[in-house]
Enzyme design. Structure first.
Site, PDB file in Angstrom:
ATOM      1  N   ASN A 142     -40.244  28.892   2.490  1.00  0.00           N
ATOM      2  CA  ASN A 142     -40.983  29.686   3.472  1.00  0.00           C
ATOM      3  C   ASN A 142     -41.003  31.172   3.141  1.00  0.00           C
ATOM      4  O   ASN A 142     -41.167  32.004   4.011  1.00  0.00           O
ATOM      5  CB  ASN A 142     -40.409  29.418   4.866  1.00  0.00           C
ATOM      6  CG  ASN A 142     -38.916  29.682   4.900  1.00  0.00           C
ATOM      7  OD1 ASN A 142     -38.345  30.201   3.930  1.00  0.00           O
ATOM      8  ND2 ASN A 142     -38.274  29.365   5.998  1.00  0.00           N
TER       9      ASN A 142
ATOM     10  N   HIS B   4     -36.779  35.772   4.035  1.00  0.00           N
ATOM     11  CA  HIS B   4     -35.653  35.783   4.974  1.00  0.00           C
ATOM     12  C   HIS B   4     -35.667  37.095   5.732  1.00  0.00           C
ATOM     13  O   HIS B   4     -35.970  38.137   5.163  1.00  0.00           O
ATOM     14  CB  HIS B   4     -34.307  35.680   4.228  1.00  0.00           C
ATOM     15  CG  HIS B   4     -33.151  35.995   5.128  1.00  0.00           C
ATOM     16  ND1 HIS B   4     -32.610  35.055   5.978  1.00  0.00           N
ATOM     17  CD2 HIS B   4     -32.485  37.156   5.376  1.00  0.00           C
ATOM     18  CE1 HIS B   4     -31.641  35.633   6.692  1.00  0.00           C
ATOM     19  NE2 HIS B   4     -31.552  36.907   6.351  1.00  0.00           N
TER      20      HIS B   4
ATOM     21  N   GLU C 140     -25.145  40.557   6.980  1.00  0.00           N
ATOM     22  CA  GLU C 140     -25.913  40.282   5.755  1.00  0.00           C
ATOM     23  C   GLU C 140     -26.075  41.505   4.842  1.00  0.00           C
ATOM     24  O   GLU C 140     -26.003  41.371   3.615  1.00  0.00           O
ATOM     25  CB  GLU C 140     -27.310  39.758   6.142  1.00  0.00           C
ATOM     26  CG  GLU C 140     -27.262  38.378   6.788  1.00  0.00           C
ATOM     27  CD  GLU C 140     -28.585  37.974   7.440  1.00  0.00           C
ATOM     28  OE1 GLU C 140     -29.569  38.743   7.354  1.00  0.00           O
ATOM     29  OE2 GLU C 140     -28.633  36.882   8.032  1.00  0.00           O
TER      30      GLU C 140
ATOM     31  N   LYS D   8     -37.906  35.571  -1.007  1.00  0.00           N
ATOM     32  CA  LYS D   8     -37.131  34.503  -1.641  1.00  0.00           C
ATOM     33  C   LYS D   8     -37.821  34.036  -2.930  1.00  0.00           C
ATOM     34  O   LYS D   8     -38.942  34.450  -3.236  1.00  0.00           O
ATOM     35  CB  LYS D   8     -36.930  33.369  -0.619  1.00  0.00           C
ATOM     36  CG  LYS D   8     -36.148  33.858   0.631  1.00  0.00           C
ATOM     37  CD  LYS D   8     -35.476  32.741   1.432  1.00  0.00           C
ATOM     38  CE  LYS D   8     -36.368  32.034   2.391  1.00  0.00           C
ATOM     39  NZ  LYS D   8     -35.611  31.201   3.390  1.00  0.00           N
TER      40      LYS D   8
ATOM     41  N   TYR E  53     -25.872  32.085   3.823  1.00  0.00           N
ATOM     42  CA  TYR E  53     -26.245  31.016   4.759  1.00  0.00           C
ATOM     43  C   TYR E  53     -25.016  30.334   5.374  1.00  0.00           C
ATOM     44  O   TYR E  53     -25.121  29.207   5.865  1.00  0.00           O
ATOM     45  CB  TYR E  53     -27.147  29.993   4.060  1.00  0.00           C
ATOM     46  CG  TYR E  53     -28.592  30.449   3.949  1.00  0.00           C
ATOM     47  CD1 TYR E  53     -29.288  30.894   5.074  1.00  0.00           C
ATOM     48  CD2 TYR E  53     -29.268  30.416   2.730  1.00  0.00           C
ATOM     49  CE1 TYR E  53     -30.610  31.311   4.984  1.00  0.00           C
ATOM     50  CE2 TYR E  53     -30.601  30.825   2.640  1.00  0.00           C
ATOM     51  CZ  TYR E  53     -31.266  31.269   3.781  1.00  0.00           C
ATOM     52  OH  TYR E  53     -32.574  31.678   3.688  1.00  0.00           O
TER      53      TYR E  53
HETATM   54  N1  UDP Z   1     -34.265  25.370   6.151  1.00  0.00           N
HETATM   55  C1  UDP Z   1     -34.620  24.137   5.623  1.00  0.00           C
HETATM   56  N2  UDP Z   1     -34.677  23.042   6.450  1.00  0.00           N
HETATM   57  C2  UDP Z   1     -34.390  23.117   7.787  1.00  0.00           C
HETATM   58  C3  UDP Z   1     -34.038  24.376   8.326  1.00  0.00           C
HETATM   59  C4  UDP Z   1     -33.990  25.477   7.493  1.00  0.00           C
HETATM   60  O1  UDP Z   1     -34.862  24.029   4.434  1.00  0.00           O
HETATM   61  O2  UDP Z   1     -34.473  22.098   8.488  1.00  0.00           O
HETATM   62  C5  UDP Z   1     -34.165  26.541   5.269  1.00  0.00           C
HETATM   63  C6  UDP Z   1     -35.377  27.491   5.350  1.00  0.00           C
HETATM   64  O3  UDP Z   1     -35.612  28.032   4.048  1.00  0.00           O
HETATM   65  C7  UDP Z   1     -34.892  28.565   6.295  1.00  0.00           C
HETATM   66  C8  UDP Z   1     -33.406  28.640   5.943  1.00  0.00           C
HETATM   67  O4  UDP Z   1     -33.030  27.305   5.646  1.00  0.00           O
HETATM   68  O5  UDP Z   1     -35.568  29.796   6.105  1.00  0.00           O
HETATM   69  C9  UDP Z   1     -32.529  29.190   7.035  1.00  0.00           C
HETATM   70  O6  UDP Z   1     -32.774  28.492   8.228  1.00  0.00           O
HETATM   71  P1  UDP Z   1     -32.929  29.274   9.622  1.00  0.00           P
HETATM   72  O7  UDP Z   1     -32.899  28.260  10.710  1.00  0.00           O
HETATM   73  O8  UDP Z   1     -31.935  30.381   9.675  1.00  0.00           O
HETATM   74  O9  UDP Z   1     -34.434  29.854   9.542  1.00  0.00           O
HETATM   75  P2  UDP Z   1     -34.986  31.354   9.415  1.00  0.00           P
HETATM   76  O10 UDP Z   1     -34.007  32.258  10.093  1.00  0.00           O
HETATM   77  O11 UDP Z   1     -35.134  31.629   7.942  1.00  0.00           O
HETATM   78  O12 UDP Z   1     -36.321  31.320  10.112  1.00  0.00           O
HETATM   79 MG    MG Z   2     -31.952  32.424   9.875  1.00  0.00          MG
END
Ligand code: UDP
Ligand code: MG
Length: 153
Positions: A113, A116, A127, A10, A50
């Site tokens: 983080n 993805h 995706e 990202k 998303y």
């Molecule tokens: N995210 C965020 N705040 C939250 C949860 C998620 O900013 O409380 C962002 C974070 O960058 C995350 C993305 O939204 O990677 C997608 O969330 P998901 O729960 O799918 O996490 P991932 O699959 O990336 O671990």
């Molecule tokens: Mg996710």
């Protein structure tokens, strides 16, 4: 063809010079790179990416983040790659991700983080076509696949 996953380094991963580090981990693990595009993800595509999070409080923020600057979008292939890549990424938030994982080693943020990764075969099937046509995904064999998977007979 083995399982495929969509991995995105990202915008913060690019800005923080971590592309090579992250690619190295997957490459050394034995995953096979099948497709890659360095691109700034358009906001419309980020919304589709998303879509599962639409309506959640962080939705607008994460769409803006993903579209804010270039990303490296990739398809990696291996038997069981989806689960393995998720383990290597670590928990969602950098500040709780375990040391030894990509997020645990390089992120102390909540939402920023670095990476993805598809979380299920269904997510990967949704995706991957957002970014790649089937003829943009390479199908080839590693010369050492018997050594990777222990199928020497
Ligand atoms: N995210 C965020 N705040 C939250 C949860 C998620 O900013 O409380 C962002 C974070 O960058 C995350 C993305 O939204 O990677 C997608 O969330 P998901 O729960 O799918 O996490 P991932 O699959 O990336 O671990
Ligand atoms: Mg996710």
């Amino acid at each position: 063809m083995a399982e495929r996953t969509l991995i995105i380094i990202k915008p913060d991963g690019i800005q923080r010079h971590l592309m090579g580090e992250i690619i190295s981990r997957f490459e050394q693990k034995g995953f096979k790179l099948a497709a890659a595009k360095f691109m700034q993800i358009p906001e419309v595509a980020a919304r589709k990416h998303y879509a599962v999070h639409e309506g959640k409080p962080f939705f607008e923020g994460v769409v803006k983040y993903l579209a804010s600057s270039p990303s490296l979008v990739m398809v990696w292939e291996a038997e069981g790659v989806i689960e393995m890549a998720r383990k290597m990424m670590g928990a969602t938030f950098g500040f709780t991700a375990e040391p030894g994982t990509i997020r645990g080693d390089f992120s102390c943020s909540k939402g920023y983080n670095l990476i993805h990764g598809s979380d299920s075969p269904q997510s990967a099937a949704y995706e991957i076509p957002l970014y790649f046509a089937e003829d943009e995904i390479a199908d080839y064999d590693f010369a050492d696949s018997a050594w990777l998977y222990g199928k020497n007979d």
